[in-house]
Design an enzyme around this catalytic site. Structure first.
Site, mmCIF file in Angstrom:
data_model
loop_
_atom_site.group_PDB
_atom_site.id
_atom_site.type_symbol
_atom_site.label_atom_id
_atom_site.label_comp_id
_atom_site.label_asym_id
_atom_site.label_seq_id
_atom_site.Cartn_x
_atom_site.Cartn_y
_atom_site.Cartn_z
ATOM 1 N N LYS A 1 6.435 11.875 14.311
ATOM 2 C CA LYS A 1 6.658 11.983 12.867
ATOM 3 C C LYS A 1 5.331 12.363 12.221
ATOM 4 O O LYS A 1 4.467 11.515 11.973
ATOM 5 C CB LYS A 1 7.130 10.624 12.346
ATOM 6 N N GLU B 1 -12.045 1.810 1.522
ATOM 7 C CA GLU B 1 -12.053 3.181 2.035
ATOM 8 C C GLU B 1 -11.663 4.149 0.914
ATOM 9 O O GLU B 1 -10.527 4.123 0.422
ATOM 10 C CB GLU B 1 -11.064 3.316 3.196
ATOM 11 N N CYS C 1 -11.393 9.372 9.359
ATOM 12 C CA CYS C 1 -11.339 7.910 9.495
ATOM 13 C C CYS C 1 -12.704 7.339 9.873
ATOM 14 O O CYS C 1 -13.036 6.216 9.514
ATOM 15 C CB CYS C 1 -10.278 7.495 10.498
ATOM 16 N N GLU D 1 -4.292 2.559 14.105
ATOM 17 C CA GLU D 1 -5.638 3.042 13.754
ATOM 18 C C GLU D 1 -5.648 3.237 12.254
ATOM 19 O O GLU D 1 -4.957 4.119 11.742
ATOM 20 C CB GLU D 1 -5.942 4.345 14.513
HETATM 21 O O1 TXE Z 1 -1.357 7.176 4.242
HETATM 22 P P1 TXE Z 1 -0.104 6.555 4.949
HETATM 23 P P2 TXE Z 1 -1.540 7.890 2.833
HETATM 24 C C1 TXE Z 1 -6.064 6.064 4.452
HETATM 25 C C2 TXE Z 1 -6.909 6.679 3.357
HETATM 26 C C3 TXE Z 1 -5.861 7.116 2.375
HETATM 27 C C4 TXE Z 1 -4.859 5.996 2.495
HETATM 28 C C5 TXE Z 1 -3.456 6.327 2.031
HETATM 29 O O2 TXE Z 1 -7.732 5.697 2.776
HETATM 30 O O3 TXE Z 1 -6.356 7.235 1.065
HETATM 31 O O4 TXE Z 1 -4.823 5.709 3.873
HETATM 32 O O5 TXE Z 1 -3.059 7.577 2.573
HETATM 33 C C6 TXE Z 1 3.669 7.574 7.226
HETATM 34 N N1 TXE Z 1 6.807 3.520 7.691
HETATM 35 N N2 TXE Z 1 -5.843 6.979 5.567
HETATM 36 O O6 TXE Z 1 -0.709 7.232 1.784
HETATM 37 O O7 TXE Z 1 0.957 6.147 3.985
HETATM 38 C C7 TXE Z 1 3.401 8.794 6.395
HETATM 39 O O8 TXE Z 1 4.598 9.519 6.187
HETATM 40 C C8 TXE Z 1 6.449 4.451 8.602
HETATM 41 C C9 TXE Z 1 -6.660 6.759 6.731
HETATM 42 O O9 TXE Z 1 -1.333 9.335 3.007
HETATM 43 O O10 TXE Z 1 -0.654 5.521 5.823
HETATM 44 C C10 TXE Z 1 2.362 9.503 7.268
HETATM 45 O O11 TXE Z 1 3.031 10.171 8.326
HETATM 46 N N3 TXE Z 1 5.610 5.463 8.328
HETATM 47 C C11 TXE Z 1 -6.122 7.463 7.900
HETATM 48 C C12 TXE Z 1 1.551 8.342 7.823
HETATM 49 O O12 TXE Z 1 2.376 7.195 7.688
HETATM 50 C C13 TXE Z 1 5.099 5.546 7.095
HETATM 51 C C14 TXE Z 1 -5.542 8.802 7.705
HETATM 52 C C15 TXE Z 1 0.226 8.070 7.115
HETATM 53 O O13 TXE Z 1 0.483 7.810 5.774
HETATM 54 C C16 TXE Z 1 5.430 4.608 6.096
HETATM 55 C C17 TXE Z 1 -4.769 8.894 6.481
HETATM 56 C C18 TXE Z 1 6.325 3.559 6.439
HETATM 57 N N4 TXE Z 1 6.689 2.610 5.560
HETATM 58 C C19 TXE Z 1 -4.965 8.010 5.454
HETATM 59 N N5 TXE Z 1 4.781 4.944 4.956
HETATM 60 C C20 TXE Z 1 -6.912 7.334 9.163
HETATM 61 N N6 TXE Z 1 -6.810 6.178 9.829
HETATM 62 O O14 TXE Z 1 -7.561 8.266 9.601
HETATM 63 C C21 TXE Z 1 4.052 6.058 5.234
HETATM 64 N N7 TXE Z 1 4.251 6.436 6.515
#
Ligand code: TXE
Length: 489
Positions: free
Chosen positions: A174, A385, A284, A250
């Site tokens: 996904k 972050e 990250c 992660e």
């Molecule tokens: O991330 P999400 P977002 C951090 C960074 C950013 C914050 C929010 O600080 O500002 O997270 O970003 C899926 N059940 N990172 O909102 O929501 C979503 O569709 C299952 C750090 O974009 O965590 C996407 O595929 N899946 C990070 C994935 O989760 C769900 C990289 C990431 O989205 C879901 C990105 C749910 N309930 C953001 N809700 C890193 N570790 O590198 C969302 N998703």
């Protein structure tokens, strides 16, 4: 360009007919319209993966044959590298050269796990009796759902997909709804060129809130691997708890970059810039917290600020551009709100702090590289972050204080220490509570070495042998060669 879901070996529209426009973060142009799945589609994918695991031949294929499939996927990435890189830049806005680097890294990940597949079959154990044969073997976990983010879309997906397939699992991938193009392309090439049984690889597109629940809580799922934000990670952990799934998370970091006074400041400044401003800080492991020893604080900050104009912002397809936009309007709002918080908290804005005024960038989600000095570890701008081009600078007196400050966040993904004193470098590396420590460098990683977090940066490891073992169960098989009385009655 394929834009559909891939369920049980067939391309299909979303069951409810949903679609989503994918937007370029550079100019908000619609670059693709893709299927937008819902919970029913995700359930279909999970059940297809379950069937393929329980009844299909994939699980019992030899490890060598699985390794060959994984190698072939790496070869497909190499053969179509230009198109992969083009799509990654379209989706994320990052400079094309960075996307090309990502694609080489992705191919390396598949090629590495191709070699790991048949190298960890298990071991014979020295049993407590000569009449016993005892062995420990590794088996696939089962149905794995793999949820990846938008900053390194295909790279993050490859860290999950390559070891999962090498170990004999079936998967539902996904990608982020904001950046699905390269994952779609990879599944398209797998479908066209490789003879995988239906249901081994499934692709679900859609918003996390809509498709997330079956992927993280359906009883047919055995393992959830997630890379993303800490808030979503907590939710996923709770969802997965009811059926006690294996999970790997992660969740990013707030990574300290510690500079002692004995180093070449030009080199340290050069790496400090890459550490935090690469991909507009949407990394990250970004070195977003610079910790500088008092004696060289001003000189290092000056070198960093002086070089900011070299970070040319713009269209990732234009030569010479070093940084693209942030991923979305919402994400830029988040970054802007943190800059406002930093100002309120009393940090000193030494550079940036606004959108660029270049009219050519007005339609994109651009933000200037920003530097805050006079920061303290109590500030939210230091603790939380931001995931954008925002550097906070703190001072330290000595080694002990540097380590204490560096460890003082909820995160523990990565850190760097810069010093010419080799003993100090090792002491600090040992004292830092995080999954990766660079000494006199920042950012390098490679598939042979494990990656993952301490503390709220998550748990489980990707890459390396541990990244493969995440996708395996360990089974002990014990055979009595001379069965007789149990000796109890
Ligand atoms: O991330 P999400 P977002 C951090 C960074 C950013 C914050 C929010 O600080 O500002 O997270 O970003 C899926 N059940 N990172 O909102 O929501 C979503 O569709 C299952 C750090 O974009 O965590 C996407 O595929 N899946 C990070 C994935 O989760 C769900 C990289 C990431 O989205 C879901 C990105 C749910 N309930 C953001 N809700 C890193 N570790 O590198 C969302 N998703």
């Amino acid at each position: 360009m394929t834009t559909k879901l891939y369920l049980d070996g067939a391309w299909t529209d979303a069951g409810a007919g949903g679609t989503r426009d994918v937007i370029s973060p550079h100019d908000q142009r619609v670059i693709a319209t893709v299927a937008e799945g819902d919970a029913d589609d995700a359930t279909t994918a999970v059940l297809a993966a379950r069937r393929a695991f329980d009844t299909g031949p994939w699980r019992t294929t030899t490890a060598k044959a699985r390794g060959e499939v994984v190698r072939a996927i790496g070869d497909l990435v190499v053969e179509h590298l230009d198109e992969f890189a083009r799509r990654e830049t379209l989706d994320t806005g990052k400079p094309l050269a960075d996307s090309v680097t990502d694609m080489h890294d992705i191919a390396s990940v598949f090629h590495y796990y191709a070699g790991v597949a048949d190298a960890h079959g298990g071991r014979v154990v020295d049993a407590p009796s000569p009449d016993v044969v005892s062995r420990v073997q590794r088996e696939p976990v089962g149905v794995c759902t793999q949820i990846s983010p938008w900053n390194y879309p295909l790279l993050q997906a490859s860290w999950k997909l390559a070891p999962a397939l090498a170990a004999g699992n079936t998967v539902v991938v996904k990608p982020s709804e904001q950046t699905p193009l390269t994952t779609l392309y990879l599944v398209e090439l797998i479908d066209e060129h490789l003879d995988l049984p239906p249901g081994v690889v499934n692709l679900v597109l859609g918003a996390g809130a809509a498709v997330g629940q079956p992927l993280t809580s359906h009883p047919a799922v055995d393992l959830v691997s997630f890379t993303g934000g800490v808030a979503t990670g907590r939710r996923i952990m709770a969802e997965a708890a009811a059926t006690v799934k294996k999970i790997a998370l992660e969740l990013g970091g707030k990574n300290p970059n510690i500079v002692f006074a004995d180093v070449d400041l030009d080199v340290a400044a050069d790496h400090a810039l890459t550490a935090v401003f690469l991909h507009a800080g949407q990394v990250c492991s970004a070195g977003a917290r610079l910790l500088v020893q008092d004696e060289v604080h001003d000189a290092l900050v000056q070198r960093i600020v002086d070089r900011l104009p070299e970070i040319t912002l713009g269209d990732g397809f234009v030569d010479g551009v070093r940084s693209g936009p942030l991923i979305s309007a919402e994400h830029r709002d988040k970054v802007e709100s943190y800059v406002a918080i930093g100002l309120e908290e009393g940090a000193n804005l030494a550079a940036g702090g606004s959108r660029p005024d270049d009219p050519a960038l007005a339609d994109g989600f651009y933000y200037l590289p920003t530097v805050f000095t006079d920061c303290t570890s109590k500030m939210r701008i230091v603790q939380e972050e931001v995931f954008g081009p925002v550097l906070t600078v703190e001072r330290f007196r000595d080694e002990e204080q540097a380590v204490a400050l560096a460890n003082d966040t909820i995160y523990g993904l990565a850190a760097a220490v810069w010093t010419d004193d080799v003993s100090r470098a090792q002491r600090v590396a040992n004292a830092l509570r995080c999954g990766t420590v660079w000494i006199n460098d920042f950012h390098p990683y490679f598939p042979q070495a494990e990656w993952g977090g301490y503390k709220q940066s998550g748990f489980g490891r990707e890459l390396g042998v541990a990244g493969f073992e995440e996708y395996t169960e360990t089974k002990h098989v014990y055979q009595n060669l001379r069965p007789g009385s149990a000796g109890w009655l």
